[in-house]
Every structure is written in structure tokens, then in C-alpha cells.
Design a protein around this motif. Structure first.
Motif, PDB file in Angstrom:
ATOM      1  N   PRO A  84       0.836  -1.205   0.000  1.00 48.90           N
ATOM      2  CA  PRO A  84       0.000   0.000   0.000  1.00 48.90           C
ATOM      3  C   PRO A  84       0.870   1.255   0.000  1.00 48.90           C
ATOM      4  N   ALA A  85       0.460   2.248  -0.774  1.00 45.53           N
ATOM      5  CA  ALA A  85       1.261   3.471  -0.886  1.00 45.53           C
ATOM      6  C   ALA A  85       1.359   4.212   0.434  1.00 45.53           C
ATOM      7  N   ARG A  86       0.314   4.093   1.263  1.00 45.49           N
ATOM      8  CA  ARG A  86       0.302   4.810   2.543  1.00 45.49           C
ATOM      9  C   ARG A  86      -0.166   3.849   3.626  1.00 45.49           C
ATOM     10  N   ARG A  87       0.464   3.946   4.799  1.00 47.31           N
ATOM     11  CA  ARG A  87       0.064   3.140   5.957  1.00 47.31           C
ATOM     12  C   ARG A  87       0.035   4.023   7.186  1.00 47.31           C
ATOM     13  N   SER A  88      -1.009   3.920   7.979  1.00 46.82           N
ATOM     14  CA  SER A  88      -1.071   4.669   9.231  1.00 46.82           C
ATOM     15  C   SER A  88      -1.724   3.809  10.297  1.00 46.82           C
ATOM     16  N   ALA A  89      -1.360   4.060  11.556  1.00 45.62           N
ATOM     17  CA  ALA A  89      -1.875   3.273  12.674  1.00 45.62           C
ATOM     18  C   ALA A  89      -1.977   4.148  13.910  1.00 45.62           C
ATOM     19  N   GLY A  90      -2.947   3.857  14.774  1.00 47.34           N
ATOM     20  CA  GLY A  90      -3.088   4.592  16.023  1.00 47.34           C
ATOM     21  C   GLY A  90      -4.303   4.099  16.791  1.00 47.34           C
ATOM     22  N   TYR A  91      -4.262   4.254  18.111  1.00 42.71           N
ATOM     23  CA  TYR A  91      -5.399   3.838  18.936  1.00 42.71           C
ATOM     24  C   TYR A  91      -6.564   4.809  18.755  1.00 42.71           C
ATOM     25  N   VAL A  92      -7.771   4.257  18.711  1.00 42.45           N
ATOM     26  CA  VAL A  92      -8.984   5.046  18.540  1.00 42.45           C
ATOM     27  C   VAL A  92      -9.982   4.669  19.634  1.00 42.45           C
ATOM     28  N   SER A  93     -10.868   5.606  19.959  1.00 41.96           N
ATOM     29  CA  SER A  93     -11.886   5.327  20.974  1.00 41.96           C
ATOM     30  C   SER A  93     -13.003   4.450  20.425  1.00 41.96           C
ATOM     31  N   ARG A  94     -13.231   4.521  19.125  1.00 41.87           N
ATOM     32  CA  ARG A  94     -14.207   3.651  18.463  1.00 41.87           C
ATOM     33  C   ARG A  94     -13.854   3.558  16.995  1.00 41.87           C
ATOM     34  N   LEU A  95     -14.315   2.482  16.359  1.00 41.99           N
ATOM     35  CA  LEU A  95     -14.053   2.259  14.946  1.00 41.99           C
ATOM     36  C   LEU A  95     -15.226   2.792  14.143  1.00 41.99           C
ATOM     37  N   ILE A  96     -14.930   3.658  13.189  1.00 47.90           N
ATOM     38  CA  ILE A  96     -15.968   4.314  12.399  1.00 47.90           C
ATOM     39  C   ILE A  96     -15.969   3.743  10.989  1.00 47.90           C
ATOM     40  N   ALA A  97     -17.153   3.380  10.498  1.00 49.05           N
ATOM     41  CA  ALA A  97     -17.278   2.846   9.146  1.00 49.05           C
ATOM     42  C   ALA A  97     -17.089   3.955   8.128  1.00 49.05           C
ATOM     43  N   ASP A  98     -16.242   3.720   7.141  1.00 52.42           N
ATOM     44  CA  ASP A  98     -16.070   4.696   6.073  1.00 52.42           C
ATOM     45  C   ASP A  98     -17.385   4.852   5.318  1.00 52.42           C
ATOM     46  N   GLY A  99     -17.720   6.085   4.994  1.00 50.21           N
ATOM     47  CA  GLY A  99     -18.942   6.350   4.233  1.00 50.21           C
ATOM     48  C   GLY A  99     -20.126   6.612   5.128  1.00 50.21           C
TER      49      GLY A  99
END
Length: 310
Positions: A73-88
Motif C-alpha cells: 500500500p502506498a500509505r500506511r497509518s496506525a493509532g489507537y482510537v476510541s471507536r471504529l468508524i465505518a467509512d462512508g
């Protein structure tokens, strides 16, 4: 989209064509060849296709591997989140665990030209010390989003490997765990009318909150290997566990969601009760609906809400 801002960790190389090559015209019209257009010269970058997600335990860490066909993948990012949000849609995507590590892959897709997934189930459960679930939350316009449900926050490292292309996430697991037994519906036994209708599997949990952790693992569902053997999690409308209190040998379990037995002889209570009774010090289990109701709230006895009755 989940909360951490995107940050580019890699860029795709775009082939360059010199001005001389674009303007050179053969001297003889009879031998002339088509002049390449700028659009053709600058070919679209290749998109990485996710073909597999797997996780395993190694000394001191859990490793999650995302394997791609083609480039990384051209870009990769990671980090802790309070909740997972569905794209769209922007909706919250449920993930089992007390911490969620969000991952985003740019320039990547997880489906073929017909829209079929190329990597497996969008939600997969693992029986590992740290990793509970890996859940997809988006696959749109060459952007892939995932959430990794963990038992707790821990330090992690993201790196890449090639041949084949892989993005690897190593998550530290310094915590001590103990094994517990969780009970799922054995769909083959149930269909044959052969009791018991449940089958036990082992899960690692972090003490001392073993009762709560055991139910967290139960609600995460069976692994793919267990699912292939016919094991299923019957939720009966429950969306999760609100509270677990153990007092005087009685486990009081508050559930979230709209509980309904639907006339079935097997409900979520038939999975919760044996799971908790295998733990030391628990002899009875009282299950409450989202309004705090159960049929026998007092005394040392098992109890379920009326809504779970056949």
C-alpha cells in the motif's frame, strides 16, 4: 473514518518521460509511429490487493499480518482510537476488546472487479493473548480501514516485508494470562438433537477479571477453524455485556440490546451460564436484560429475563 489523521509513509514512483521523447517525430512519414500521449506515458499507479489477514502469537507479542498481491500500500497509518468508524456511513463498527488499534491502508483494495472480497471474512476472531478480533470498517476508493480489538492498550510496531508484500503489526503482550473455557452452540449436535448442544473452547484471559474477560471472548464468537467445525455464537439480540458482578457465589450479568428468545430452546443464556460456572467461586448465574430485569433477582439460583423464555 477513525480519529487519527492520515499520514503518508510512502509514495509511489511515477515513470517520467523526457520532452525529447514526446516531441521526436520520424523523418519519413511512411515509417512514422504513433506519438505517445502524456496520459499514456504517466500510467496509473498500481493498487495493492489484500489477499489475506492472519494473526499468531510469538514470544512476548501477537503478530497481525496483512498480505497483498502486487505492491505494498502506498500509505500506511496506525493509532489507537476510541471507536471504529465505518467509512462512508460514519456508523460505529463493533469490535470486541478494551482497546482498538486503527489501521488504514491507502492505495489498496480488498475486493475484485466484481466486488467480491479477496481476503476472507470482514470480521475474524483470534484466540490470542492480546488480539481478540480484526474487523474491516471500509474498502472504498482504494482505501482500506481495519480495527484490531485488543485485551488492553500495548506498544506496537508496524513494518513491511516483500516477496510477497506484507504489512506486519507486532503488538506487545507482557500481561500474564490464564485459560478459561467458553461455550458455543454446536450447530451439528443441535440439528441432530444430540445433547449437550454446546462445545467448549479455550481462551486466554487476563486476571483478575476473568468472568468479564470470558464473556468478552464469548461475544467475540468462534475462530474460523471453530466455525468450520460447526460452532456458532447465538446472541439472542444481545449486543454486549454491560456489567458482571460476582457476589456470594452468584454472577450477576447485565446484557445490552433487545433480548428475545424467539421461541428457541437455545439462547445466549445457554452459553453464558456454563462459561461462568466453570470459573472458581461461581455457582449460580443471574442474567438481566437492558432494563435490569430477571425472573428471580433474589436468592442463590440461576435466573434469566422473561424475554429469553421459549
Amino acid at each position: 473514518m477513525f480519529l487519527p489523521p492520515r499520514r503518508s509513509l510512502a509514495a509511489l514512483a511515477v515513470p517520467l518521460v523526457s520532452a525529447t521523447a514526446l516531441l521526436a517525430i520520424p523523418a519519413s512519414p511512411a515509417a512514422a509511429t504513433p506519438v505517445p500521449s502524456i496520459a499514456a506515458a504517466h500510467a496509473a499507479p498500481r493498487v495493492a490487493t489484500l489477499v489475506g489477514v492472519r494473526a499468531s502469537h510469538h514470544p512476548g507479542l501477537d503478530r497481525v499480518v496483512f498480505e497483498f498481491r502486487g505492491p505494498l500500500p502506498a500509505r500506511r497509518s496506525a493509532g489507537y482510537v476510541s471507536r471504529l468508524i465505518a467509512d462512508g456511513s460514519g456508523r460505529t463498527v463493533p469490535v470486541a476488546g478494551d482497546a482498538i488499534l486503527g489501521l488504514r491502508f491507502g492505495g489498496a483494495t480488498g475486493h475484485d472487479n466484481s466486488g467480491r472480497p479477496t481476503y476472507g471474512p470482514a470480521r475474524e476472531t483470534f484466540a490470542l493473548p492480546g488480539v481478540i478480533q480484526v474487523v474491516n470498517a471500509g474498502d472504498f476508493e482504494a482505501e482500506l480501514t481495519f480495527g484490531v480489538g485488543l485485551t488492553r492498550k500495548a506498544s506496537y510496531r508496524v513494518y513491511t516485508l516483500t516477496r510477497p508484500s506484507r504489512v506486519v503489526v507486532d503488538i506487545k503482550t507482557p500481561q500474564r494470562t490464564v485459560p478459561v473455557r467458553t461455550y458455543f452452540l454446536d450447530s451439528r449436535a443441535y440439528a441432530a438433537g444430540r445433547r449437550p448442544y454446546t462445545a467448549a473452547v479455550s481462551r486466554p484471559v487476563v486476571p483478575p477479571s476473568t468472568a468479564r474477560a470470558a464473556l468478552q471472548r464469548l461475544f467475540a464468537g468462534p475462530t474460523q477453524a471453530e466455525y468450520a467445525k460447526g460452532l456458532r455464537f447465538v446472541a439472542s439480540g444481545a449486543t454486549g455485556v454491560r456489567s458482571v458482578v460476582v457476589r456470594d457465589g452468584v454472577a450477576h450479568v447485565g446484557l445490552a440490546g433487545s433480548l428475545a428468545g424467539g421461541g428457541s430452546a437455545f439462547t445466549v443464556a445457554d452459553e453464558i451460564t456454563p462459561t461462568l460456572k466453570r470459573l472458581p467461586g461461581i455457582h449460580w448465574v443471574k442474567i438481566y436484560d437492558a432494563h435490569g430485569r430477571t425472573e428471580r433477582p433474589k436468592g442463590r439460583s440461576d435466573s434469566i429475563p422473561e424475554s429469553l423464555e421459549p
